[in-house]
Design an enzyme around this catalytic site. Structure first.
Site, mmCIF file in Angstrom:
data_model
loop_
_atom_site.group_PDB
_atom_site.id
_atom_site.type_symbol
_atom_site.label_atom_id
_atom_site.label_comp_id
_atom_site.label_asym_id
_atom_site.label_seq_id
_atom_site.Cartn_x
_atom_site.Cartn_y
_atom_site.Cartn_z
ATOM 1 N N HIS A 253 0.820 -1.215 0.000
ATOM 2 C CA HIS A 253 0.000 0.000 0.000
ATOM 3 C C HIS A 253 0.852 1.262 0.000
ATOM 4 O O HIS A 253 0.368 2.345 0.349
ATOM 5 C CB HIS A 253 -0.978 0.007 1.182
ATOM 6 C CG HIS A 253 -1.990 -1.094 1.110
ATOM 7 N ND1 HIS A 253 -3.145 -0.997 0.372
ATOM 8 C CD2 HIS A 253 -1.995 -2.340 1.657
ATOM 9 C CE1 HIS A 253 -3.829 -2.135 0.480
ATOM 10 N NE2 HIS A 253 -3.153 -2.960 1.245
ATOM 11 N N GLY B 244 -3.638 -12.449 -4.343
ATOM 12 C CA GLY B 244 -2.748 -11.327 -4.088
ATOM 13 C C GLY B 244 -1.452 -11.403 -4.860
ATOM 14 O O GLY B 244 -0.448 -10.828 -4.446
ATOM 15 N N SER C 195 -1.190 -10.627 -8.265
ATOM 16 C CA SER C 195 -1.275 -9.766 -9.461
ATOM 17 C C SER C 195 -1.723 -10.498 -10.710
ATOM 18 O O SER C 195 -1.210 -10.266 -11.808
ATOM 19 C CB SER C 195 0.059 -9.062 -9.730
ATOM 20 O OG SER C 195 0.365 -8.162 -8.699
ATOM 21 N N SER D 56 -4.497 -9.950 -12.208
ATOM 22 C CA SER D 56 -5.104 -8.955 -13.097
ATOM 23 C C SER D 56 -4.038 -8.191 -13.878
ATOM 24 O O SER D 56 -4.183 -7.971 -15.084
ATOM 25 C CB SER D 56 -5.976 -7.983 -12.297
ATOM 26 O OG SER D 56 -5.219 -7.307 -11.302
ATOM 27 N N ASP E 20 2.138 -3.362 -9.346
ATOM 28 C CA ASP E 20 1.831 -4.672 -9.929
ATOM 29 C C ASP E 20 2.194 -4.719 -11.401
ATOM 30 O O ASP E 20 2.889 -5.629 -11.869
ATOM 31 C CB ASP E 20 0.357 -5.007 -9.743
ATOM 32 C CG ASP E 20 -0.010 -5.263 -8.297
ATOM 33 O OD1 ASP E 20 0.902 -5.280 -7.442
ATOM 34 O OD2 ASP E 20 -1.204 -5.437 -8.020
#
Length: 367
Positions: free
Chosen positions: A37, A124, A126, A128, A172
């Site tokens: 984050h 988690g 990545s 996408s 990412d």
């Protein structure tokens, strides 16, 4: 692994779309070793690519304005048309990426696309971003081009932000597009300055799924982005990544939960720099301590962990890991643990007995 997935995508294209593809591509997943984050806050990150990833094959559809998509992730076929927005489907990532770089080709003759994966969604890691980057690479190959890795990452991020609607940072897509197997990638997301960092000798990183999948568009990710923006406004900065540890006193007087959110980002950013130093010095003990501190900060200050993830971290630490932390956006997904390579098999066996729902997804060896 990359060639195997490309061949799987080519075969899926032939079988399910009844034609020969014109191009294919691969993009890996990633696990983030440190810096969660921080990317959408203009901070630093330390991801590493995986052998797992996404394979894509594509070719002309003979139907102007249409993209036909098949995937080993869903039955049947999805048909998307130029002018459509995001639908909430998994096909949004490939469709949005192809629109961004091949809209003219789609309008003229359409595209057929086959997607294959050994990268679990909701872990988690990545998936996408890997779909987006693989689609951009395949479209480049279709047009006889070799897309620039940094430019590809920037385009893929814009797809995620502007088409899919996820307000993510660039980590990412950058890791997937620019990273190389065998080394971590230190990235300053504010400047995009980056460099390779060697992994630790005689140690491995275990990537373990907690058994709880996530979908960031359904949880508190966007809220965390908003809270960080509010903290920036209160502190008079454009991005929390601008702040160092000397700002913690000012952060402490912010209202909750803004104080905890900002404290996580600032301390996590400092942990990235310390982690890079530890890896360069071969200091596994310090790196492990930093990873555990990162997890506690994600759990207590950023509120993105869940009990099942905490249980996996606690279990691997009890079994002898040197450090472990939640990786990815949170709210489920995976952890990454640092272990001595000679202990891997024993630790995996014991973890399977202690937490049957947890499963090993990948191993990253430092040599």
């Amino acid at each position: 692994m990359s060639q195997a997935l490309r061949e799987r995508a080519i075969e899926a294209y032939k079988v399910r779309l009844q034609a020969e593809p014109a191009a294919s591509a691969f993009a890996p997943g990633r696990v983030n070793l440190m810096g969660e984050h921080t990317d959408y806050n203009g901070g630093c990150v330390l991801p590493v690519t995986l052998d797992l990833g996404i394979g894509i094959a594509l070719g002309p559809a003979g139907r102007p304005g249409v993209v036909r998509l098949v995937s080993d992730g869903f039955a049947g076929e999805e048909v998307r048309c130029v002018g459509e927005g995001a639908s909430g489907s998994r096909s949004d990532y490939a469709f949005g990426a192809l629109l961004s770089v091949a809209e003219t080709a789609i309008k003229e003759d359409g595209l057929c696309v086959a997607v294959t994966s050994d990268l679990p969604s909701g872990a988690g890691l990545s998936s996408s971003a890997a779909i987006e980057v693989a689609a951009i690479r395949a479209a480049g190959a279709f047009h006889g081009e070799d897309p620039d890795p940094v430019a590809t990452a920037i385009i893929a991020r814009s797809v995620e932000n502007d088409f899919v609607g996820m307000p993510c940072g660039v980590m990412d897509q950058f890791a997937v597009s620019v990273g190389h197997p065998g080394s971590a990638l230190f990235l300053d997301t504010a400047t995009l300055a980056h460099e390779a960092v060697s992994l630790l000798a005689d140690h491995s990183f275990m990537v373990v799924h907690s058994g709880v999948s996530h979908k960031l568009t359904d949880d508190g990710y966007a809220l965390r982005v908003q809270e960080c923006s509010q903290a920036c406004a209160a502190l008079g900065v454009d991005a929390l990544g601008e702040l160092g540890l000397d700002a913690l006193e000012s952060i402490a007087v912010l209202p909750e939960p803004l104080a905890r959110r900002a404290r996580h980002v600032v301390t996590e950013n400092a942990r990235v720099a310390s982690a890079v130093t530890s890896m360069r010095e071969g200091d596994a003990e310090t790196l492990g301590s930093l990873m555990l501190a990162s997890h506690k900060s994600q759990r207590d200050d950023y509120d993105v962990s869940v009990s099942e993830v905490d249980a996996v971290v606690e279990s691997v630490m009890a079994l002898g890991a040197k450090g472990a932390r939640l990786t990815g956006g949170g709210f489920g997904g995976s952890i990454v643990a640092l272990v001595r390579s000679s202990r891997v098999d024993d630790l995996v066996d014991q973890l399977a007995r202690n937490l049957p729902k947890a499963r090993l997804l990948a191993m990253i060896d430092g040599g």
